[in-house]
Design an enzyme around this catalytic site. Structure first.
Site, PDB file in Angstrom:
ATOM      1  N   CYS A 171      -9.776   7.450 -14.165  1.00 48.67           N
ATOM      2  CA  CYS A 171      -9.574   8.829 -13.690  1.00 48.67           C
ATOM      3  C   CYS A 171      -8.121   9.122 -13.368  1.00 48.67           C
ATOM      4  O   CYS A 171      -7.783  10.235 -12.976  1.00 48.67           O
ATOM      5  CB  CYS A 171     -10.472   9.112 -12.483  1.00 48.67           C
ATOM      6  N   GLU A 197     -14.016  -5.446   6.366  1.00 44.72           N
ATOM      7  CA  GLU A 197     -14.357  -6.399   5.329  1.00 44.72           C
ATOM      8  C   GLU A 197     -14.617  -7.758   5.938  1.00 44.72           C
ATOM      9  O   GLU A 197     -14.020  -8.111   6.953  1.00 44.72           O
ATOM     10  CB  GLU A 197     -13.172  -6.531   4.383  1.00 44.72           C
ATOM     11  N   ASP A 211      -4.089  -0.501  -0.016  1.00 42.90           N
ATOM     12  CA  ASP A 211      -4.863  -0.723   1.209  1.00 42.90           C
ATOM     13  C   ASP A 211      -5.650   0.524   1.604  1.00 42.90           C
ATOM     14  O   ASP A 211      -6.765   0.453   2.095  1.00 42.90           O
ATOM     15  CB  ASP A 211      -3.935  -1.157   2.346  1.00 42.90           C
ATOM     16  N   ASP A 269      -8.941  -1.445   6.671  1.00 41.32           N
ATOM     17  CA  ASP A 269      -8.540  -2.534   5.788  1.00 41.32           C
ATOM     18  C   ASP A 269      -7.479  -3.337   6.514  1.00 41.32           C
ATOM     19  O   ASP A 269      -6.373  -2.853   6.744  1.00 41.32           O
ATOM     20  CB  ASP A 269      -8.004  -2.000   4.462  1.00 41.32           C
ATOM     21  N   CYS A 317     -13.442   7.351  -8.507  1.00 41.35           N
ATOM     22  CA  CYS A 317     -14.534   7.427  -9.464  1.00 41.35           C
ATOM     23  C   CYS A 317     -15.456   6.219  -9.425  1.00 41.35           C
ATOM     24  O   CYS A 317     -16.502   6.206 -10.069  1.00 41.35           O
ATOM     25  CB  CYS A 317     -13.973   7.590 -10.888  1.00 41.35           C
TER      26      CYS A 317
END
Ligand SMILES: [Zn+2]
Length: 459
Positions: free
Chosen positions: A383, A308, A390, A216, A364
Site C-alpha cells: 500500500c 509485546e 516502532d 512498543d 493494510c
C-alpha cells in the site's frame, strides 16, 4: 482491593547502629550455615547407612527442612553453637533459617520438576565477603516515627531515614496499610530498609477507560506509543557511561582477586570496586524512577495497554542490542505495567512473542517476510505506507486489542488470520480466565502454550 507492596527507603546509620545491623546480619549467616551443615551431614549419614544396607526404618532420622523444623533444631543447638545468641534479636537467626528453608524447597521442587525456570542448585554456605548483609524483622515494634524521618525496629532502635516516609506514614495513620515485615539491607554500600506492606487500595478507573494504547518497547526509544508519542531512553545511563567507563578502567589497573591462585584483592581494588558499584546503583535508581513515571501515567490514563512478549533471552544473545535493552529495562516496564493496571482498574494485554508486530503493515495488514533491525522505517510494498518502525509496531499492538474484544470467549481467528496463517499457522485470540488477585504481578503466559495464540490477557 488488598495488595502487597514494598516501600524502600535509604537509611543514614550512625556507626554504632551499622555495627548493630552487621551483628544481626552475621547472626543470620551463622544460623544459616550451621543448619546447612547439619542438613548435609544428615544427608551424607543416611546415604552412607543405605550403602551398608541399613533398612530404611533404622536410618538416622532425616532433619525437617521446614522453617519450623530448622528453628527447632537451631534452638536446641544455639547455646553451644552461638553462646552470644542473646545479644541479637531472634529474628536474625530466623532470617538465615528462612532463607535456607526456601533454598532447600526451591532445590527439591526444581529437582522434582515442580518448579518452572532454570534448575536451582543446592543451597551454598554464605561467606562474609560475598553475601549482602541483610536482616528481616517480622514481629515486634516496627513503626514509622511521627516526624516521618525515623523508623523504629526491634533491638536496632530508632534509625534515621535519608528521605521522608510520609506516603507510607499517611497510609499507616489512616489504616489503609499494615506493615508485615521490615528488611534492612546494604546495597552497593548504601543501607536501606524495605517494608513489606499490605495496602488497601481504593478501586480506581482509568481516566479514559475505553482508550487503547499500544506500547512498543524499543531500542532507539524507551517506548513508542501508538498515539505517536516517543518516550525517550533515559539519558542518565548515557551521561553516566563515561564515568562508568573511567571507573571500570581504574578498577582494571588495580590488583583484583584471583581465585585460581587464592589472591585477595588489594585495598585500592576494593575501594574502586565499591565506587563502580555505587555509580551503577545510582544509574539503576534513576532509570527505575523514569520507568515508574511512564508506567504510572499510562495506567492512570488508558483502559487497555498492549505490549509485546519479547523473547528476551534470544535478544540478549545479541550483545550490542543487549546493552540497550538492559538499559531500557524492558522486563521492568512489563512488570510495572502488570501490577499498575490492576491498581488502576485497567488491563494489560500481552501479544504473543511470535506475533509479527514489526513486520506487519499497520495500514493494510501485509506481513513482510524479513525486516532487518537496521531498517528504522517501515515501507510497505503493497500500500506504499512509510512509517517509523516502532510506531508501526505500536499501532499493530493497539489494533490487536480490538480483535481481542470482538473475539469474545474462546479461540477465534484474529484480524489478518488469513494473511498470517501463511507465516505461522492459525493466529488466534484467546481470552484467559480473569485472575485478578491480591498483589498479582505475574504476566508471562505458561511456556510452550503461547505459540498458538496472538494475545493473552495478563490478569
Ligand atoms: Zn501496507
Amino acid at each position: 482491593m488488598k495488595t502487597i507492596q514494598a516501600y524502600r527507603f535509604a537509611l543514614d546509620l550512625a556507626p554504632g547502629q551499622e555495627r548493630g545491623v552487621l551483628a544481626h546480619a552475621g547472626a543470620a549467616r551463622v544460623a544459616h550455615n550451621w543448619a546447612l551443615a547439619k542438613v548435609k551431614a544428615v544427608m551424607d549419614q543416611r546415604t552412607a547407612e543405605r550403602s551398608y544396607g541399613v533398612p530404611d526404618e533404622r536410618l538416622t532420622p532425616s532433619l525437617s527442612w521446614s522453617l519450623a523444623g530448622l528453628r527447632k533444631a537451631w534452638n536446641q543447638a544455639k547455646v553451644e553453637v552461638a553462646p552470644w545468641w542473646g545479644e541479637v534479636s531472634k529474628e536474625a537467626f530466623n532470617t538465615g533459617l528462612d532463607a535456607l528453608a526456601r533454598g532447600l524447597k526451591n532445590w527439591s521442587d526444581s529437582r522434582e520438576g515442580a518448579r518452572a525456570g532454570r534448575p536451582v542448585g543446592f543451597p551454598r554456605f554464605k561467606s562474609r565477603r560475598r553475601t549482602t548483609p541483610s536482616v528481616r524483622f517480622t514481629t515486634g515494634a516496627i513503626r514509622v516515627e511521627p516526624d516521618h524521618m525515623h523508623v523504629v525496629l526491634p533491638r536496632l532502635g530508632r534509625l534515621k531515614l535519608h528521605e521522608s516516609a510520609r506516603k507510607l506514614a499517611r497510609r499507616l495513620n489512616n489504616g489503609t496499610a499494615r506493615i508485615m515485615s521490615a528488611t534492612v539491607r546494604r546495597v552497593a554500600g548504601r543501607w536501606h530498609v524495605a517494608f513489606c506492606v499490605e495496602v488497601e487500595r481504593a478501586e480506581r478507573k482509568p481516566a479514559q477507560p475505553r482508550s487503547v494504547v499500544g506500547v512498543d518497547v524499543g531500542v532507539k526509544h524507551l517506548a513508542v506509543l501508538s498515539t505517536g508519542e516517543l518516550v525517550g531512553n533515559p539519558r542518565h545511563m548515557v551521561a553516566a557511561q563515561g564515568r562508568l567507563r573511567a571507573l571500570g578502567r581504574a578498577l582494571s589497573r588495580k590488583t583484583g582477586p584471583d581465585r585460581r591462585i587464592g589472591r585477595r584483592p588489594s585495598k585500592g581494588w576494593e575501594r574502586a570496586s565499591a565506587r563502580l558499584a555505587r555509580a551503577h546503583a545510582r544509574v539503576a535508581n534513576l532509570r527505575r524512577d523514569g520507568l515508574h513515571k511512564l508506567t504510572t501515567r499510562l495506567t492512570r490514563e488508558h483502559g487497555t495497554i498492549v505490549v509485546e512478549d519479547l523473547n528476551l533471552t534470544g535478544m540478549l544473545a545479541n550483545r550490542r542490542l543487549a546493552r540497550h535493552i538492559a538499559d531500557a529495562g524492558f522486563a521492568e516496564i512489563r512488570r510495572q505495567l502488570a501490577y499498575k493496571t490492576v491498581w488502576n482498574g485497567g488491563r494489560l494485554l500481552v501479544a504473543d512473542r511470535w506475533y509479527p508486530s514489526s513486520k506487519t503493515c499497520s495500514g493494510c495488514g501485509t506481513v513482510k517476510a524479513k525486516l532487518a533491525l537496521s531498517e528504522r522505517e517501515y515501507t510497505c510494498e503493497s500500500c506504499g505506507l512509510v512509517i517509523d518502525r516502532d510506531r508501526n509496531a505500536a499501532l499493530n499492538l493497539a489494533a490487536l486489542a480490538a480483535e481481542f474484544d470482538t473475539a469474545g470467549s474462546g479461540p477465534v481467528a484474529g484480524r489478518g488470520a488469513d494473511r498470517k496463517t501463511r507465516v505461522r499457522g492459525q493466529v488466534a485470540v484467546n481470552r484467559q480466565p480473569g485472575t485478578t488477585s491480591v498483589g498479582q504481578t505475574g504476566t508471562v503466559p505458561p511456556q510452550g502454550r503461547t505459540t498458538d495464540r496472538a494475545l493473552t490477557k495478563a490478569h
